[in-house]
Design a protein around this motif. Structure first.
Motif, PDB file in Angstrom:
ATOM      1  N   GLU A   1       0.913  -1.487   0.026  1.00 50.67           N
ATOM      2  CA  GLU A   1      -0.295  -0.103  -0.080  1.00 50.67           C
ATOM      3  C   GLU A   1       0.685   1.717   0.203  1.00 50.67           C
ATOM      4  O   GLU A   1       1.855   1.254   0.821  1.00 50.67           O
ATOM      5  CB  GLU A   1      -0.953  -0.015   1.327  1.00 50.67           C
ATOM      6  CG  GLU A   1      -1.904   1.464   1.256  1.00 50.67           C
ATOM      7  CD  GLU A   1      -2.048   1.054   2.782  1.00 50.67           C
ATOM      8  OE1 GLU A   1      -3.698   2.048   2.716  1.00 50.67           O
ATOM      9  OE2 GLU A   1      -2.728   0.069   3.141  1.00 50.67           O
ATOM     10  N   GLY A   2       0.805   2.357  -1.235  1.00 46.94           N
ATOM     11  CA  GLY A   2       0.829   3.442  -0.577  1.00 46.94           C
ATOM     12  C   GLY A   2       2.300   3.064  -2.036  1.00 46.94           C
ATOM     13  O   GLY A   2       2.955   4.720  -2.182  1.00 46.94           O
TER      14      GLY A   2
ATOM     15  N   ILE B   1      12.762   0.036 -22.893  1.00 47.92           N
ATOM     16  CA  ILE B   1      11.160  -0.479 -22.286  1.00 47.92           C
ATOM     17  C   ILE B   1      11.807   0.144 -20.402  1.00 47.92           C
ATOM     18  O   ILE B   1      12.964  -0.656 -19.932  1.00 47.92           O
ATOM     19  CB  ILE B   1      11.180  -1.597 -22.616  1.00 47.92           C
ATOM     20  CG1 ILE B   1      10.712  -2.257 -23.488  1.00 47.92           C
ATOM     21  CG2 ILE B   1       9.602  -2.434 -21.714  1.00 47.92           C
ATOM     22  CD1 ILE B   1      10.688  -3.751 -24.178  1.00 47.92           C
ATOM     23  N   GLY B   2      10.412   0.534 -19.496  1.00 47.68           N
ATOM     24  CA  GLY B   2      11.159   0.488 -18.259  1.00 47.68           C
ATOM     25  C   GLY B   2       9.522   0.118 -17.573  1.00 47.68           C
ATOM     26  O   GLY B   2       8.698   0.817 -18.106  1.00 47.68           O
ATOM     27  N   PHE B   3       9.721   0.142 -16.436  1.00 48.35           N
ATOM     28  CA  PHE B   3       9.121  -0.043 -15.420  1.00 48.35           C
ATOM     29  C   PHE B   3       9.533   0.611 -14.114  1.00 48.35           C
ATOM     30  O   PHE B   3      10.327   0.107 -13.575  1.00 48.35           O
ATOM     31  CB  PHE B   3       8.480  -1.220 -14.767  1.00 48.35           C
ATOM     32  CG  PHE B   3       7.404  -1.572 -16.298  1.00 48.35           C
ATOM     33  CD1 PHE B   3       5.637  -1.131 -15.488  1.00 48.35           C
ATOM     34  CD2 PHE B   3       8.374  -2.835 -17.119  1.00 48.35           C
ATOM     35  CE1 PHE B   3       4.744  -1.826 -17.009  1.00 48.35           C
ATOM     36  CE2 PHE B   3       6.740  -2.781 -17.756  1.00 48.35           C
ATOM     37  CZ  PHE B   3       5.807  -2.785 -18.043  1.00 48.35           C
ATOM     38  N   VAL B   4       8.698   1.715 -13.249  1.00 48.94           N
ATOM     39  CA  VAL B   4       8.839   2.392 -12.441  1.00 48.94           C
ATOM     40  C   VAL B   4       8.685   1.841 -11.073  1.00 48.94           C
ATOM     41  O   VAL B   4       6.870   2.216 -11.584  1.00 48.94           O
ATOM     42  CB  VAL B   4       9.216   3.945 -12.745  1.00 48.94           C
ATOM     43  CG1 VAL B   4       8.163   4.586 -12.597  1.00 48.94           C
ATOM     44  CG2 VAL B   4      10.509   4.405 -10.996  1.00 48.94           C
ATOM     45  N   MET B   5       8.627   1.795  -9.350  1.00 56.53           N
ATOM     46  CA  MET B   5       8.024   2.175  -8.586  1.00 56.53           C
ATOM     47  C   MET B   5       8.219   3.322  -7.959  1.00 56.53           C
ATOM     48  O   MET B   5       9.061   3.680  -7.392  1.00 56.53           O
ATOM     49  CB  MET B   5       8.453   0.861  -7.139  1.00 56.53           C
ATOM     50  CG  MET B   5       7.713   0.644  -6.550  1.00 56.53           C
ATOM     51  SD  MET B   5       5.844   0.097  -6.202  1.00 56.53           S
ATOM     52  CE  MET B   5       6.776  -1.992  -6.790  1.00 56.53           C
ATOM     53  N   LEU B   6       6.990   4.199  -7.492  1.00 54.84           N
ATOM     54  CA  LEU B   6       5.961   4.763  -7.238  1.00 54.84           C
ATOM     55  C   LEU B   6       5.979   5.031  -5.438  1.00 54.84           C
ATOM     56  O   LEU B   6       5.317   4.332  -5.374  1.00 54.84           O
ATOM     57  CB  LEU B   6       5.667   5.867  -7.933  1.00 54.84           C
ATOM     58  CG  LEU B   6       6.185   6.337  -9.601  1.00 54.84           C
ATOM     59  CD1 LEU B   6       5.243   6.724 -10.225  1.00 54.84           C
ATOM     60  CD2 LEU B   6       7.454   7.391  -9.932  1.00 54.84           C
ATOM     61  N   HIS B   7       7.133   5.781  -5.002  1.00 58.09           N
ATOM     62  CA  HIS B   7       6.200   6.297  -3.779  1.00 58.09           C
ATOM     63  C   HIS B   7       6.094   7.878  -3.431  1.00 58.09           C
ATOM     64  O   HIS B   7       7.122   8.477  -3.347  1.00 58.09           O
ATOM     65  CB  HIS B   7       7.209   5.777  -2.540  1.00 58.09           C
ATOM     66  CG  HIS B   7       6.515   5.371  -1.229  1.00 58.09           C
ATOM     67  ND1 HIS B   7       7.280   6.334   0.134  1.00 58.09           N
ATOM     68  CD2 HIS B   7       5.507   4.717  -0.654  1.00 58.09           C
ATOM     69  CE1 HIS B   7       6.494   6.661   1.051  1.00 58.09           C
ATOM     70  NE2 HIS B   7       5.547   5.346   0.950  1.00 58.09           N
TER      71      HIS B   7
END
Length: 254
Positions: free
Chosen positions: A127-128, A166-172
């Motif tokens: 979560e978050g 190509i790329g993915f990111v985790m946001l907080h």
């Protein structure tokens, strides 16, 4: 004298690098990115490939231009060669300014990557946190580049990365805290780059971002190649399904 090799001429270097099972080498030889140098355009006997901090040498280590090529380096270099003769050449020429380290290679077999297993890794994002593909806005976000300078640096521009990478990111809290991208690309796939902010390590975030990247590659018929710099990276790769192949020497030269 050494000579720069234009993109359309790099395929002629393939015989010199036939002992390299490395997608970063392929990225350069296939003309996607990086640079290449030789002793002779028409009849090359020794060659160098540079993609970011990775530098590869092949051919005749005793050629007159070998020493010149060994001095043609980025400010920070990870040099990789395949023979003991080349290793001795590096150690002699760069005596006192290199460190010999180990890197870890994995088999490049898509059958090892069970998509159902990898999908399970995406089931419980904390979560978050928000996992997102990297678009133009995120590719320009300073917080992404603070994680790793190598996420998109091999591409010609941010737009070029969005177009070809190509790329993915985790946001907080709207900040990039972990990412996984295509460090380099070649005809059949990518080489993966993963990085996590020091304050967010050991939370499993790299598993989420790498899983998303791997699944996206497989859905496009691309192979997501993994090469590890440390045992933490080895363990993550094996968790995702990669099968360990071998350890190889790499020279850190500054």
């Amino acid at each position: 004298m050494i000579h720069y090799v234009e993109i359309q001429e790099r395929e002629k270097l393939a015989p010199l690098f036939k002992g390299f099972d490395d997608t970063v080498v392929s990225a350069c030889l296939q003309g996607h990115m990086g640079s290449a140098y030789v002793d002779d355009h028409n009849h090359p006997t020794v060659a160098q490939i540079i993609v970011g901090i990775f530098v590869f040498y092949a051919g005749d280590h005793d050629a007159d231009e070998a020493n010149e090529l060994l001095q043609n380096l980025p400010d920070f270099t990870l040099a990789i060669v395949k023979t003991e003769e080349w290793k001795k050449k590096i150690e002699t020429l760069h005596k006192g300014s290199f460190e010999k380290i180990k890197r870890y290679e994995f088999y490049k077999n898509p059958n090892h990557l069970n998509q159902d297993h990898i999908k399970k890794n995406l089931a419980d994002i904390p979560e978050g946190y928000e996992l997102k593909p990297i678009d133009l806005t995120l590719a320009e976000d300073p917080s992404l580049h603070e994680l790793s300078e190598d996420f998109i640096s091999q591409f010609n521009s941010v737009d070029d990365f969005v177009d070809r990478g190509i790329g993915f990111v985790m946001l907080h809290k709207d900040k990039a805290v972990c990412g996984a991208t295509s460090f380099s690309i070649y005809d059949d796939g990518i080489e993966i780059e993963v990085a996590t902010h020091p304050d967010y390590r050991r939370k499993g975030l790299a598993t989420f971002t790498a899983s998303a990247l791997i699944l996206e590659c497989l859905s496009r018929g691309l192979y997501p190649s993994w090469d590890a710099a440390n045992m933490e990276s080895v363990k993550l790769a094996e968790k995702l399904g990669y099968k360990f192949k071998s350890v190889y020497d790499t020279y850190v030269i500054e």
